[in-house]
Design an enzyme around this catalytic site. Sequence first.
Site, mmCIF file in Angstrom:
data_model
loop_
_atom_site.group_PDB
_atom_site.id
_atom_site.type_symbol
_atom_site.label_atom_id
_atom_site.label_comp_id
_atom_site.label_asym_id
_atom_site.label_seq_id
_atom_site.Cartn_x
_atom_site.Cartn_y
_atom_site.Cartn_z
ATOM 1 N N CYS A 108 0.812 -1.225 0.000
ATOM 2 C CA CYS A 108 0.000 0.000 0.000
ATOM 3 C C CYS A 108 0.844 1.274 0.000
ATOM 4 O O CYS A 108 0.330 2.355 -0.290
ATOM 5 C CB CYS A 108 -0.947 -0.017 1.187
ATOM 6 S SG CYS A 108 -2.043 -1.457 1.122
ATOM 7 N N HIS A 132 -3.535 6.721 2.180
ATOM 8 C CA HIS A 132 -3.896 5.402 1.655
ATOM 9 C C HIS A 132 -5.267 5.021 2.220
ATOM 10 O O HIS A 132 -5.563 5.284 3.375
ATOM 11 C CB HIS A 132 -2.835 4.379 2.068
ATOM 12 C CG HIS A 132 -3.262 2.979 1.758
ATOM 13 N ND1 HIS A 132 -3.571 2.589 0.487
ATOM 14 C CD2 HIS A 132 -3.465 1.909 2.562
ATOM 15 C CE1 HIS A 132 -3.949 1.315 0.510
ATOM 16 N NE2 HIS A 132 -3.889 0.876 1.755
ATOM 17 N N ASN A 140 -9.991 -0.998 -0.614
ATOM 18 C CA ASN A 140 -8.528 -0.854 -0.613
ATOM 19 C C ASN A 140 -7.978 -1.443 -1.915
ATOM 20 O O ASN A 140 -8.010 -2.656 -2.108
ATOM 21 C CB ASN A 140 -7.967 -1.591 0.610
ATOM 22 C CG ASN A 140 -6.453 -1.459 0.730
ATOM 23 O OD1 ASN A 140 -5.786 -0.948 -0.166
ATOM 24 N ND2 ASN A 140 -5.912 -1.936 1.839
HETATM 25 C C1 LIG Z 1 -10.098 -5.923 9.229
HETATM 26 C C2 LIG Z 1 -10.810 -4.895 10.080
HETATM 27 C C3 LIG Z 1 -11.842 -4.141 9.260
HETATM 28 C C4 LIG Z 1 -11.533 -5.619 11.210
HETATM 29 O O1 LIG Z 1 -12.164 -4.687 12.025
HETATM 30 P P1 LIG Z 1 -12.034 -4.778 13.610
HETATM 31 O O2 LIG Z 1 -12.861 -3.728 14.152
HETATM 32 O O3 LIG Z 1 -10.575 -4.782 13.925
HETATM 33 O O4 LIG Z 1 -12.702 -6.150 13.884
HETATM 34 P P2 LIG Z 1 -12.066 -7.379 14.664
HETATM 35 O O5 LIG Z 1 -10.982 -7.991 13.827
HETATM 36 O O6 LIG Z 1 -11.738 -6.923 16.038
HETATM 37 O O7 LIG Z 1 -13.272 -8.325 14.689
HETATM 38 C C5 LIG Z 1 -14.433 -8.015 15.428
HETATM 39 C C6 LIG Z 1 -15.440 -9.100 15.192
HETATM 40 O O8 LIG Z 1 -16.008 -8.937 13.877
HETATM 41 C C7 LIG Z 1 -15.923 -10.172 13.194
HETATM 42 N N1 LIG Z 1 -15.783 -9.907 11.772
HETATM 43 C C8 LIG Z 1 -14.645 -9.826 11.044
HETATM 44 N N2 LIG Z 1 -14.932 -9.599 9.772
HETATM 45 C C9 LIG Z 1 -16.273 -9.516 9.694
HETATM 46 C C10 LIG Z 1 -17.171 -9.287 8.636
HETATM 47 N N3 LIG Z 1 -16.741 -9.086 7.366
HETATM 48 N N4 LIG Z 1 -18.479 -9.252 8.894
HETATM 49 C C11 LIG Z 1 -18.940 -9.455 10.129
HETATM 50 N N5 LIG Z 1 -18.133 -9.676 11.183
HETATM 51 C C12 LIG Z 1 -16.811 -9.720 10.957
HETATM 52 C C13 LIG Z 1 -14.741 -10.891 13.781
HETATM 53 O O9 LIG Z 1 -14.852 -12.268 13.570
HETATM 54 C C14 LIG Z 1 -14.846 -10.504 15.232
HETATM 55 O O10 LIG Z 1 -15.772 -11.331 15.852
HETATM 56 P P3 LIG Z 1 -15.465 -11.939 17.302
HETATM 57 O O11 LIG Z 1 -15.321 -10.746 18.202
HETATM 58 O O12 LIG Z 1 -16.654 -12.773 17.557
HETATM 59 O O13 LIG Z 1 -14.197 -12.712 17.143
HETATM 60 C C15 LIG Z 1 -9.795 -3.906 10.705
HETATM 61 O O14 LIG Z 1 -9.035 -4.559 11.657
HETATM 62 C C16 LIG Z 1 -8.894 -3.277 9.705
HETATM 63 O O15 LIG Z 1 -9.330 -2.515 8.855
HETATM 64 N N6 LIG Z 1 -7.559 -3.516 9.843
HETATM 65 C C17 LIG Z 1 -6.559 -2.903 9.033
HETATM 66 C C18 LIG Z 1 -6.719 -3.310 7.619
HETATM 67 C C19 LIG Z 1 -5.679 -2.685 6.770
HETATM 68 O O16 LIG Z 1 -5.380 -1.554 6.907
HETATM 69 N N7 LIG Z 1 -5.184 -3.487 5.826
HETATM 70 C C20 LIG Z 1 -4.332 -3.089 4.787
HETATM 71 C C21 LIG Z 1 -3.087 -2.517 5.266
HETATM 72 S S1 LIG Z 1 -2.524 -1.446 4.144
#
Ligand SMILES: CC(C)(COP(=O)(O)OP(=O)(O)OC[C@H]1O[C@@H](n2cnc3c(N)ncnc32)[C@H](O)[C@@H]1OP(=O)(O)O)[C@@H](O)C(=O)NCCC(=O)NCCS
Length: 329
Positions: free
Chosen positions: A113, A254, A284
């Site tokens: 990214c 980004h 993304n």
């Molecule tokens: C991936 C992302 C959206 C997840 O959001 P989050 O708020 O961190 O969510 P968590 O990972 O804590 O998960 C929370 C819950 O939602 C659930 N969950 C994850 N994806 C889900 C989806 N698509 N739909 C519904 N629930 C989902 C998880 O299983 C978790 O459930 P649990 O508490 O029962 O285990 C977030 O972490 C993120 O954007 N991270 C960075 C991504 C990034 O920048 N990537 C590229 C780098 S350049």
Amino acid sequence: LFSARIVGIGTFVPPRILSNADLEKMVDTNHDWIVSRTGILERRIAPPEMATSDMAVAAGQLALDRAGVDPASLDAIIMCTVTPDMLFPATACIVQERLGASKAWGFDLMAACSGFVYGLTVAASLVSSGAHRRVLVIGADTMSRIIDYSDRSTCILFGDGAGAFLVERAESGSGDFFGFKQYVDGSGCVALNMPAGGSRLPPSIETVEKRQHYVKQDGAKVFKYAVQQMGDSAESVLREAGFSVKDVKLLIPHQANQRIIQAVADRLGFSPDQLVINIQKYGNTTAATIPLATQDAVNEGRLQEGDLVLFASVGAGYTVGAALWRWSI
Ligand SMILES: CC(C)(COP(=O)(O)OP(=O)(O)OC[C@H]1O[C@@H](n2cnc3c(N)ncnc32)[C@H](O)[C@@H]1OP(=O)(O)O)[C@@H](O)C(=O)NCCC(=O)NCCS
């Protein structure tokens, strides 16, 4: 002594839309969760016959056409991608041939990214040194080819697209590149990667069965790192260049997660009218988000010639990059 300026921009996204409603039918997720946790409404998906070079050529050609520049006058092509057409040769070579950039050299830059910010810095260095006059920087990724559409934690995030800037040498004093802050932190490798397909784990029936040719991510870990480091790098490039937040017309970060972007903007004190967010449309797109977001800002009349623009990114690696430019188109 020379400097650099941006003289052309072009973008491309494939027409097919993958909506949150579509994803609800594929994995256990829902529209409200996706919107509230990421800000994403839809993403673009390339048709099966389209590869990264196809989108890159479309974006690159548009940037050249708009600048009125003959591809044969390009000195180099920097192709930023983590989804090359093949592992080798470099996608830059395929793009060079298709564009008719007959005297250009080029290479692929793999910084996920942060690829586009890194590519711009390399291009600025090549023209500022006097070695080159024109360098085309392209960020393009076909993320849909390496995303596991049975993994709800990643498949909702990514989309396909491409964008390009044409960077030209400027005479002394009229340069538009004010500096950069870039670093990598290899401890992040475990948090975001595609495990197989390289020399560590070459393709085998086992790697396919274990779904190791797909993106794996520890989302929470990447999230925290991104907020911290995108903010730190953006802050220090501004400080070192002798500017403050109020001097900046737009922060173009980004686009990985709307909450990451908002947290960085809040921490640094950027107001909503200084912030570009278009993640709702494309998700993304890895190396393509920054040129795609820049194009949207230009289309909306938010970025004009002479405006100071701050690009900031964090990506797999980890790679961190922030760069301060003056928009000159
Ligand atoms: C991936 C992302 C959206 C997840 O959001 P989050 O708020 O961190 O969510 P968590 O990972 O804590 O998960 C929370 C819950 O939602 C659930 N969950 C994850 N994806 C889900 C989806 N698509 N739909 C519904 N629930 C989902 C998880 O299983 C978790 O459930 P649990 O508490 O029962 O285990 C977030 O972490 C993120 O954007 N991270 C960075 C991504 C990034 O920048 N990537 C590229 C780098 S350049």
